[in-house]
Design an enzyme around this catalytic site. Structure first.
Site, PDB file in Angstrom:
ATOM      1  N   LYS A  15       0.838  -1.220   0.000  1.00 49.79           N
ATOM      2  CA  LYS A  15       0.000   0.000   0.000  1.00 49.79           C
ATOM      3  C   LYS A  15       0.863   1.256   0.000  1.00 49.79           C
ATOM      4  O   LYS A  15       0.615   2.184  -0.763  1.00 49.79           O
ATOM      5  CB  LYS A  15      -0.915   0.055   1.237  1.00 49.79           C
ATOM      6  CG  LYS A  15      -1.925  -1.056   1.348  1.00 49.79           C
ATOM      7  CD  LYS A  15      -2.910  -0.800   2.479  1.00 49.79           C
ATOM      8  CE  LYS A  15      -2.265  -0.763   3.863  1.00 49.79           C
ATOM      9  NZ  LYS A  15      -1.635  -2.032   4.278  1.00 49.79           N
ATOM     10  N   ARG A  90      -9.167   1.778   9.142  1.00 47.10           N
ATOM     11  CA  ARG A  90      -8.831   0.388   9.414  1.00 47.10           C
ATOM     12  C   ARG A  90      -9.919  -0.308  10.232  1.00 47.10           C
ATOM     13  O   ARG A  90      -9.777  -1.492  10.523  1.00 47.10           O
ATOM     14  CB  ARG A  90      -7.531   0.351  10.226  1.00 47.10           C
ATOM     15  CG  ARG A  90      -6.282  -0.100   9.450  1.00 47.10           C
ATOM     16  CD  ARG A  90      -5.168  -0.037  10.456  1.00 47.10           C
ATOM     17  NE  ARG A  90      -3.960  -0.737  10.215  1.00 47.10           N
ATOM     18  CZ  ARG A  90      -2.873  -0.220   9.646  1.00 47.10           C
ATOM     19  NH1 ARG A  90      -2.889   0.966   9.105  1.00 47.10           N
ATOM     20  NH2 ARG A  90      -1.758  -0.911   9.613  1.00 47.10           N
ATOM     21  N   ARG A 129      11.793  -5.786   5.084  1.00 45.58           N
ATOM     22  CA  ARG A 129      11.561  -4.375   4.740  1.00 45.58           C
ATOM     23  C   ARG A 129      12.460  -3.436   5.548  1.00 45.58           C
ATOM     24  O   ARG A 129      12.662  -3.625   6.738  1.00 45.58           O
ATOM     25  CB  ARG A 129      10.090  -4.035   5.029  1.00 45.58           C
ATOM     26  CG  ARG A 129       9.766  -2.558   4.889  1.00 45.58           C
ATOM     27  CD  ARG A 129       8.315  -2.311   4.637  1.00 45.58           C
ATOM     28  NE  ARG A 129       7.468  -2.591   5.786  1.00 45.58           N
ATOM     29  CZ  ARG A 129       6.129  -2.510   5.726  1.00 45.58           C
ATOM     30  NH1 ARG A 129       5.521  -2.191   4.614  1.00 45.58           N
ATOM     31  NH2 ARG A 129       5.423  -2.777   6.806  1.00 45.58           N
ATOM     32  N   ARG A 162      11.666  -1.707  11.062  1.00 46.15           N
ATOM     33  CA  ARG A 162      10.632  -1.362  12.047  1.00 46.15           C
ATOM     34  C   ARG A 162      10.497  -2.497  13.054  1.00 46.15           C
ATOM     35  O   ARG A 162      10.462  -3.658  12.688  1.00 46.15           O
ATOM     36  CB  ARG A 162       9.284  -1.151  11.345  1.00 46.15           C
ATOM     37  CG  ARG A 162       9.131   0.201  10.704  1.00 46.15           C
ATOM     38  CD  ARG A 162       7.953   0.247   9.768  1.00 46.15           C
ATOM     39  NE  ARG A 162       6.711  -0.284  10.342  1.00 46.15           N
ATOM     40  CZ  ARG A 162       5.540  -0.301   9.694  1.00 46.15           C
ATOM     41  NH1 ARG A 162       5.473   0.174   8.467  1.00 46.15           N
ATOM     42  NH2 ARG A 162       4.465  -0.795  10.265  1.00 46.15           N
ATOM     43  N   ARG A 173      -0.259  -8.660  13.426  1.00 44.49           N
ATOM     44  CA  ARG A 173      -0.854  -7.561  12.653  1.00 44.49           C
ATOM     45  C   ARG A 173      -1.773  -8.101  11.565  1.00 44.49           C
ATOM     46  O   ARG A 173      -2.807  -7.517  11.275  1.00 44.49           O
ATOM     47  CB  ARG A 173       0.251  -6.677  12.042  1.00 44.49           C
ATOM     48  CG  ARG A 173       0.910  -5.767  13.074  1.00 44.49           C
ATOM     49  CD  ARG A 173       2.230  -5.212  12.597  1.00 44.49           C
ATOM     50  NE  ARG A 173       2.107  -4.387  11.411  1.00 44.49           N
ATOM     51  CZ  ARG A 173       3.085  -4.182  10.536  1.00 44.49           C
ATOM     52  NH1 ARG A 173       4.266  -4.743  10.713  1.00 44.49           N
ATOM     53  NH2 ARG A 173       2.888  -3.422   9.502  1.00 44.49           N
TER      54      ARG A 173
HETATM   55  P1  AMP Z   1       1.342   0.778   9.276  1.00 38.61           P
HETATM   56  O1  AMP Z   1       2.553   1.585   9.025  1.00 38.61           O
HETATM   57  O2  AMP Z   1       0.181   1.179   8.430  1.00 38.61           O
HETATM   58  O3  AMP Z   1       1.618  -0.701   9.175  1.00 38.61           O
HETATM   59  O4  AMP Z   1       0.905   1.068  10.791  1.00 38.61           O
HETATM   60  C1  AMP Z   1       1.759   0.760  11.876  1.00 38.61           C
HETATM   61  C2  AMP Z   1       0.966   0.728  13.166  1.00 38.61           C
HETATM   62  O5  AMP Z   1       0.392   2.015  13.417  1.00 38.61           O
HETATM   63  C3  AMP Z   1      -0.223  -0.233  13.191  1.00 38.61           C
HETATM   64  O6  AMP Z   1       0.147  -1.559  13.488  1.00 38.61           O
HETATM   65  C4  AMP Z   1      -1.078   0.410  14.286  1.00 38.61           C
HETATM   66  O7  AMP Z   1      -0.566   0.147  15.565  1.00 38.61           O
HETATM   67  C5  AMP Z   1      -0.892   1.886  14.009  1.00 38.61           C
HETATM   68  N1  AMP Z   1      -1.914   2.364  13.042  1.00 38.61           N
HETATM   69  C6  AMP Z   1      -1.710   2.821  11.778  1.00 38.61           C
HETATM   70  N2  AMP Z   1      -2.863   3.183  11.198  1.00 38.61           N
HETATM   71  C7  AMP Z   1      -3.843   2.955  12.103  1.00 38.61           C
HETATM   72  C8  AMP Z   1      -5.252   3.104  12.096  1.00 38.61           C
HETATM   73  N3  AMP Z   1      -5.907   3.567  11.011  1.00 38.61           N
HETATM   74  N4  AMP Z   1      -5.937   2.788  13.223  1.00 38.61           N
HETATM   75  C9  AMP Z   1      -5.296   2.332  14.306  1.00 38.61           C
HETATM   76  N5  AMP Z   1      -3.986   2.135  14.375  1.00 38.61           N
HETATM   77  C10 AMP Z   1      -3.240   2.442  13.282  1.00 38.61           C
END
Ligand code: AMP
Length: 216
Positions: A15, A90, A129, A162, A173
């Site tokens: 994404k 989400r 990554r 990360r 996740r």
């Molecule tokens: P990502 O970089 O999109 O994989 O997001 C990393 C982490 O940020 C996720 O595992 C959540 O803990 C938090 N996070 C990101 N976007 C959201 C969202 N829309 N709602 C809740 N938590 C989020």
């Protein structure tokens, strides 16, 4: 009217990579909720401290906090013509909140590219990554390494793995995604906005199919 594109799909499916490319091609701002949280973590803000424990566990940050953060970001001038949303919404509550706030921003969700891939691919992609410290540019140790090891090609900052990209947290996740985010697939499909894409293909191929679909 402003244009809003929501990218949907499991962690590691691409994404962020596609959102970045699409943002360059369309001029729409790329808004990644994960990047916003990581920026808050780096700057040690109150929001960052609150989000940290959830992120480290691979869980979602509570809806109210997340929604407030996105609303503030979408209010900024660079989102006047719209945005590409990556990682938000989400949950069903976030999707409803987004719909409401976009009325205030003179727009609506126009299209929802939904990218999928098998779990084995997701784990392989996330565990290899590397993310750039300064602006979140994304690399993969095997498929797309930076030209100079450990350094971002674009801005020269350090690239790092990360904490939540380690295999145990990724599995969690993916589970959280299946439980909390999957209902949005039906939600946007029923609204006639879903564009389904095979994320196991090469980056350029996904981009090509995505652009053709959006042009239609
Ligand atoms: P990502 O970089 O999109 O994989 O997001 C990393 C982490 O940020 C996720 O595992 C959540 O803990 C938090 N996070 C990101 N976007 C959201 C969202 N829309 N709602 C809740 N938590 C989020």
């Amino acid at each position: 009217m402003a244009t809003y594109i929501v990218l949907l799909g499991p962690p590691g499916v691409g994404k962020g990579t596609q959102a970045r490319i699409l943002s360059e091609k369309t001029g729409l701002a790329h808004i990644s909720s994960g990047d916003l949280f990581r920026e808050n973590l780096k700057n040690e803000t109150e929001l960052g401290q609150l989000a940290k424990s959830y992120m480290d566990r691979g869980e979602l940050v509570p809806d109210d906090v997340t929604i407030r953060m996105i609303r503030a970001r979408l209010s900024r001038p660079d989102c006047e013509t719209g945005a590409i949303l990556d990682g938000f919404p989400r949950t069903p509550a976030q999707a409803t909140a987004l719909e409401k706030m976009l009325v205030d921003f003179n727009g609506e969700v126009n299209a929802v590219p939904y990218i999928t891939a098998d779990e084995a691919i997701l784990v392989e992609r996330t565990s290899g990554r590397w993310t750039c410290r300064a602006h979140g540019h994304i690399y993969h140790e095997k498929f797309n390494p930076p030209k100079k090891a450990g350094i971002c090609d674009v801005d020269g900052s350090e690239v790092y793995q990360r904490e939540d990209d380690k295999a145990e947290t990724v599995t969690k996740r993916i589970r959280v995604y299946l439980e909390q985010t999957m209902p949005l697939v039906d939600y946007y499909r029923n609204a006639g906005k879903l564009i389904e894409l095979d994320g196991s293909q090469a980056v350029e191929d996904v981009t090509k199919v995505l652009q053709e679909a959006l042009a239609r």
